[in-house]
Design an enzyme around this catalytic site. Structure first.
Site, PDB file in Angstrom:
ATOM      1  N   LYS A  24       0.839  -1.211   0.000  1.00  0.00           N
ATOM      2  CA  LYS A  24       0.000   0.000   0.000  1.00  0.00           C
ATOM      3  C   LYS A  24       0.864   1.247   0.000  1.00  0.00           C
ATOM      4  O   LYS A  24       0.662   2.181  -0.780  1.00  0.00           O
ATOM      5  CB  LYS A  24      -0.930   0.020   1.216  1.00  0.00           C
ATOM      6  CG  LYS A  24      -1.581   1.382   1.470  1.00  0.00           C
ATOM      7  CD  LYS A  24      -2.366   1.418   2.740  1.00  0.00           C
ATOM      8  CE  LYS A  24      -1.609   1.597   3.988  1.00  0.00           C
ATOM      9  NZ  LYS A  24      -1.224   2.966   4.352  1.00  0.00           N
ATOM     10  N   ASN A  25       1.869   1.275   0.865  1.00  0.00           N
ATOM     11  CA  ASN A  25       2.671   2.484   1.040  1.00  0.00           C
ATOM     12  C   ASN A  25       3.669   2.727  -0.084  1.00  0.00           C
ATOM     13  O   ASN A  25       4.283   3.787  -0.144  1.00  0.00           O
ATOM     14  CB  ASN A  25       3.366   2.459   2.405  1.00  0.00           C
ATOM     15  CG  ASN A  25       2.354   2.619   3.512  1.00  0.00           C
ATOM     16  OD1 ASN A  25       1.188   2.972   3.270  1.00  0.00           O
ATOM     17  ND2 ASN A  25       2.764   2.343   4.732  1.00  0.00           N
ATOM     18  N   CYS A 118      -5.384  12.811  12.882  1.00  0.00           N
ATOM     19  CA  CYS A 118      -5.185  11.387  12.625  1.00  0.00           C
ATOM     20  C   CYS A 118      -5.160  10.669  13.971  1.00  0.00           C
ATOM     21  O   CYS A 118      -4.636  11.190  14.950  1.00  0.00           O
ATOM     22  CB  CYS A 118      -3.867  11.157  11.887  1.00  0.00           C
ATOM     23  SG  CYS A 118      -3.513   9.414  11.655  1.00  0.00           S
ATOM     24  N   ARG A 123       0.230  14.789  12.927  1.00  0.00           N
ATOM     25  CA  ARG A 123       0.961  14.466  11.689  1.00  0.00           C
ATOM     26  C   ARG A 123       1.015  15.698  10.813  1.00  0.00           C
ATOM     27  O   ARG A 123       0.395  15.758   9.762  1.00  0.00           O
ATOM     28  CB  ARG A 123       0.307  13.287  10.977  1.00  0.00           C
ATOM     29  CG  ARG A 123       0.353  12.002  11.789  1.00  0.00           C
ATOM     30  CD  ARG A 123      -0.297  10.846  11.058  1.00  0.00           C
ATOM     31  NE  ARG A 123       0.543  10.345   9.972  1.00  0.00           N
ATOM     32  CZ  ARG A 123       0.170   9.316   9.184  1.00  0.00           C
ATOM     33  NH1 ARG A 123      -1.029   8.749   9.368  1.00  0.00           N
ATOM     34  NH2 ARG A 123       0.935   8.884   8.223  1.00  0.00           N
ATOM     35  N   ASP A 306       4.794   0.666  12.077  1.00  0.00           N
ATOM     36  CA  ASP A 306       3.583   0.014  11.567  1.00  0.00           C
ATOM     37  C   ASP A 306       3.475  -1.442  11.989  1.00  0.00           C
ATOM     38  O   ASP A 306       2.482  -2.102  11.686  1.00  0.00           O
ATOM     39  CB  ASP A 306       3.532   0.117  10.031  1.00  0.00           C
ATOM     40  CG  ASP A 306       3.413   1.557   9.548  1.00  0.00           C
ATOM     41  OD1 ASP A 306       3.640   1.798   8.357  1.00  0.00           O
ATOM     42  OD2 ASP A 306       3.120   2.428  10.383  1.00  0.00           O
ATOM     43  N   ARG A 398      -8.478  -0.656   4.696  1.00  0.00           N
ATOM     44  CA  ARG A 398      -7.671   0.400   4.087  1.00  0.00           C
ATOM     45  C   ARG A 398      -6.311  -0.106   3.642  1.00  0.00           C
ATOM     46  O   ARG A 398      -5.717   0.402   2.700  1.00  0.00           O
ATOM     47  CB  ARG A 398      -7.476   1.556   5.078  1.00  0.00           C
ATOM     48  CG  ARG A 398      -8.757   2.310   5.420  1.00  0.00           C
ATOM     49  CD  ARG A 398      -8.432   3.556   6.187  1.00  0.00           C
ATOM     50  NE  ARG A 398      -7.422   4.338   5.467  1.00  0.00           N
ATOM     51  CZ  ARG A 398      -6.944   5.484   5.947  1.00  0.00           C
ATOM     52  NH1 ARG A 398      -7.362   5.928   7.125  1.00  0.00           N
ATOM     53  NH2 ARG A 398      -6.034   6.165   5.276  1.00  0.00           N
TER      54      ARG A 398
HETATM   55  C1  EPZ Z   1       4.378   6.912   6.243  1.00  0.00           C
HETATM   56  O1  EPZ Z   1       3.602   7.988   6.770  1.00  0.00           O
HETATM   57  C2  EPZ Z   1       3.434   5.704   6.183  1.00  0.00           C
HETATM   58  N1  EPZ Z   1       2.311   6.024   5.339  1.00  0.00           N
HETATM   59  C3  EPZ Z   1       2.947   5.367   7.586  1.00  0.00           C
HETATM   60  O2  EPZ Z   1       2.170   4.164   7.511  1.00  0.00           O
HETATM   61  C4  EPZ Z   1       4.143   5.092   8.471  1.00  0.00           C
HETATM   62  O3  EPZ Z   1       3.703   4.891   9.787  1.00  0.00           O
HETATM   63  C5  EPZ Z   1       5.112   6.296   8.444  1.00  0.00           C
HETATM   64  O4  EPZ Z   1       5.485   6.602   7.100  1.00  0.00           O
HETATM   65  C6  EPZ Z   1       6.385   6.022   9.231  1.00  0.00           C
HETATM   66  O5  EPZ Z   1       7.023   4.890   8.784  1.00  0.00           O
HETATM   67  C7  EPZ Z   1       2.456   5.931   3.998  1.00  0.00           C
HETATM   68  O6  EPZ Z   1       3.504   5.635   3.456  1.00  0.00           O
HETATM   69  C8  EPZ Z   1       1.242   6.243   3.158  1.00  0.00           C
HETATM   70  P1  EPZ Z   1       6.465  10.367   8.139  1.00  0.00           P
HETATM   71  P2  EPZ Z   1       4.152   9.495   6.705  1.00  0.00           P
HETATM   72  O7  EPZ Z   1       6.359  11.613   7.351  1.00  0.00           O
HETATM   73  O8  EPZ Z   1       4.885   9.700   5.458  1.00  0.00           O
HETATM   74  C9  EPZ Z   1       6.629  13.783  11.486  1.00  0.00           C
HETATM   75  C10 EPZ Z   1       0.329   2.742   7.833  1.00  0.00           C
HETATM   76  O9  EPZ Z   1      -0.066   2.184   8.865  1.00  0.00           O
HETATM   77  N2  EPZ Z   1       6.481  14.754  10.388  1.00  0.00           N
HETATM   78  O10 EPZ Z   1       7.661   9.516   7.931  1.00  0.00           O
HETATM   79  O11 EPZ Z   1       3.012  10.389   7.012  1.00  0.00           O
HETATM   80  C11 EPZ Z   1       5.388  12.914  11.678  1.00  0.00           C
HETATM   81  O12 EPZ Z   1       4.420  13.559  12.445  1.00  0.00           O
HETATM   82  C12 EPZ Z   1       0.782   4.214   7.869  1.00  0.00           C
HETATM   83  O13 EPZ Z   1       0.400   2.186   6.717  1.00  0.00           O
HETATM   84  C13 EPZ Z   1       6.545  16.102  10.690  1.00  0.00           C
HETATM   85  O14 EPZ Z   1       6.723  16.498  11.844  1.00  0.00           O
HETATM   86  O15 EPZ Z   1       5.147   9.482   7.962  1.00  0.00           O
HETATM   87  C14 EPZ Z   1       5.967  11.686  12.349  1.00  0.00           C
HETATM   88  O16 EPZ Z   1       6.092  11.915  13.707  1.00  0.00           O
HETATM   89  C15 EPZ Z   1       0.489   4.876   9.165  1.00  0.00           C
HETATM   90  N3  EPZ Z   1       6.387  16.990   9.678  1.00  0.00           N
HETATM   91  C16 EPZ Z   1       7.339  11.561  11.683  1.00  0.00           C
HETATM   92  O17 EPZ Z   1       7.644  12.844  11.144  1.00  0.00           O
HETATM   93  C17 EPZ Z   1       6.197  16.594   8.371  1.00  0.00           C
HETATM   94  O18 EPZ Z   1       6.052  17.444   7.480  1.00  0.00           O
HETATM   95  C18 EPZ Z   1       7.419  10.531  10.583  1.00  0.00           C
HETATM   96  O19 EPZ Z   1       6.354  10.755   9.686  1.00  0.00           O
HETATM   97  C19 EPZ Z   1       6.147  15.224   8.087  1.00  0.00           C
HETATM   98  C20 EPZ Z   1       6.302  14.310   9.113  1.00  0.00           C
END
Ligand code: EPZ
Length: 419
Positions: A24-25, A118, A123, A306, A398
């Site tokens: 998915k990701n 979320c 996020r 995850d 999902r």
């Molecule tokens: C991706 O989300 C995945 N989703 C998530 O999987 C996964 O948990 C996550 O990466 C971490 O591995 C998809 O790929 C669609 P991040 P993403 O940006 O990209 C902070 C699932 O269950 N952050 O790496 O949204 C954020 O809040 C889902 O399949 C900022 O502060 O995650 C978090 O604490 C859930 N500012 C950390 O960074 C930003 O602009 C990592 O988030 C962006 C992120």
């Protein structure tokens, strides 16, 4: 309202083969990448999960033409019908925010709803926005919508304050059509990002450092079409490996990429399971004694956040205490209260969950709060005595393709019921 009903039990063991679906990701950003060209992009091994269909629905409003045959999806965006991604669709699935950069890079303008709250934590998308601004985009927030404009994006040297999967994917896509070179530093290194970069290179992008902390992109004037395979889902892989260990079963996962689940395999082996890798197959045999394990989630190749909820379900059956530390999301312990309803003994102290095993679980009615929490509850229901009912299963659809059918194929007594 759909629910999942499970007849569990301590004597129950999963057995047989299960095929792992596409990721998915990896599929979601690859879909967004199709916006970067007017040529056809074919993605193979697409997971038929709700989030993919939500993304397709949103992109059709933007101008996408698509055709799905089995798990092969052909996408084409010959022209833009609308440069606006509505809140009604973005709120369904945060990753749809990734259409902003490709629209901006190709058409010079994009209006995308700012993703809302979320269940798993705060996020923000501040690193996405800051990065696009560094590429020269003029960005304003009006009435909950991010409005972005740029005649042409300009290459820049950008360091991410923290590792972000979505932020890295977003900036790499935008930089492919920027003028000049972009250097991205402190990038996330998840396999889904590399899969996206490989697609972009097939489309004609110039990218170096794929899979590394520093990625260099030299912009081109336009991109072409491509034919690309989506990698197997490493989180679905991890989920079924835990299912095998938890039920002391013997299952073989086919169509996997073992190299993408290093820490999950390590932790399962330390906990006592036998894991054998044979090409793209992984065999897991659970042991009667499950050893406690401390786990700390971290960016790839660390232990994936995850997989945290699913691994917690396993640790409720370990002979002793395990400490699970969640470092990525600040509200990703919602499944704890539901596991307590099944009889688990878990204390949450800040970013740590202290799991006291081994506590036999008994079936109950529980409610899923997010995608991975629902997977954890289904796993726990498999070994809980009697009947478990999982509410709000739309979360599970999902990100998991036909999970109850796959589990039934391994001998689980599980079905979907309607109210
Ligand atoms: C991706 O989300 C995945 N989703 C998530 O999987 C996964 O948990 C996550 O990466 C971490 O591995 C998809 O790929 C669609 P991040 P993403 O940006 O990209 C902070 C699932 O269950 N952050 O790496 O949204 C954020 O809040 C889902 O399949 C900022 O502060 O995650 C978090 O604490 C859930 N500012 C950390 O960074 C930003 O602009 C990592 O988030 C962006 C992120």
């Amino acid at each position: 309202m759909e629910k999942i009903r499970i007849q569990g039990g301590h004597d129950f063991r999963l057995k047989g083969d299960v095929r792992i679906s596409g990721s998915k990701n990896a599929a979601l950003p690859a879909l967004a990448a199709a916006l970067l060209t007017g040529e056809p992009v074919t993605l193979r091994n697409i997971p038929l999960v709700k989030d993919v269909f939500s993304m397709l629905k949103l992109m059709r409003e933007l101008g996408l033409e698509s055709a799905l045959q089995g798990t092969d999806l052909t996408l084409k965006v010959p022209r833009i019908l609308s440069e606006e991604a509505s809140y009604n669709l973005v709120k369904l699935m945060r990753a749809s925010f990734l259409v902003l950069g490709p629209l901006l890079a190709r058409f010079g303008k994009a209006i995308v709803a700012q993703p809302g709250g979320c269940a798993i934590g705060l996020r923000p998308v501040d690193l996405h926005i800051a990065g696009l601004q560094r590429l020269g985009a003029n960005i304003t927030l009006e009435h909950g919508y991010i409005k972005a404009e740029a005649d042409r994006l300009q290459g820049a040297d950008i360091r991410f304050e923290k590792k972000t999967v979505g932020g890295t994917e977003h900036l790499v896509m935008a930089a492919t059509l920027a003028r000049g070179e972009t250097v991205l530093r402190n990038c996330a290194q998840e396999p889904e990002i590399s899969n996206l970069c490989e697609l972009l290179v097939k489309m004609g992008a110039k990218i170096e450092g794929i899979g590394e902390e520093t990625i260099r992109v030299v912009g081109v004037d336009q991109l072409g079409g491509a034919d690309h395979e989506i990698i197997p889902d490493r989180i679905e892989t991890g989920t079924f490996l835990v299912a095998g260990a938890l039920t002391r079963g013997d299952i073989r996962l086919t169509g996997t990429e073992p190299a993408h689940v290093p820490t999950t395999i390590d932790k399962l082996r330390y906990s006592g399971a036998t894991i054998d890798v044979d090409g793209t197959d992984i065999r897991v045999q659970g042991s009667d004694e499950i050893r406690p394990q401390d786990v700390t989630t971290s960016p790839y190749p660390g232990f994936p956040t995850d997989m945290q909820a699913q691994f917690m379900a396993l640790m409720t059956q370990a002979a002793g205490m395990s400490i699970i530390t969640e470092t990525i999301f600040d509200r990703r312990f919602q499944h704890v209260n539901e596991l307590l309803r099944l009889g688990a003994v878990i204390e949450v102290i800040g970013d740590k969950a202290v799991v006291h095993g081994r506590t036999p679980l008994s079936g109950a009615e529980v409610t899923a709060t997010d995608l991975r929490a629902s997977a954890s509850l289904i796993l726990a229901g498999l070994i809980a005595s009697g009947e478990t009912i999982v509410n709000d299963v739309e979360h599970i659809d999902r990100g998991y393709e036909r999970i109850e059918e796959k589990l039934r194929g391994l001998g689980a007594r599980i079905e979907r019921i309607r109210d």
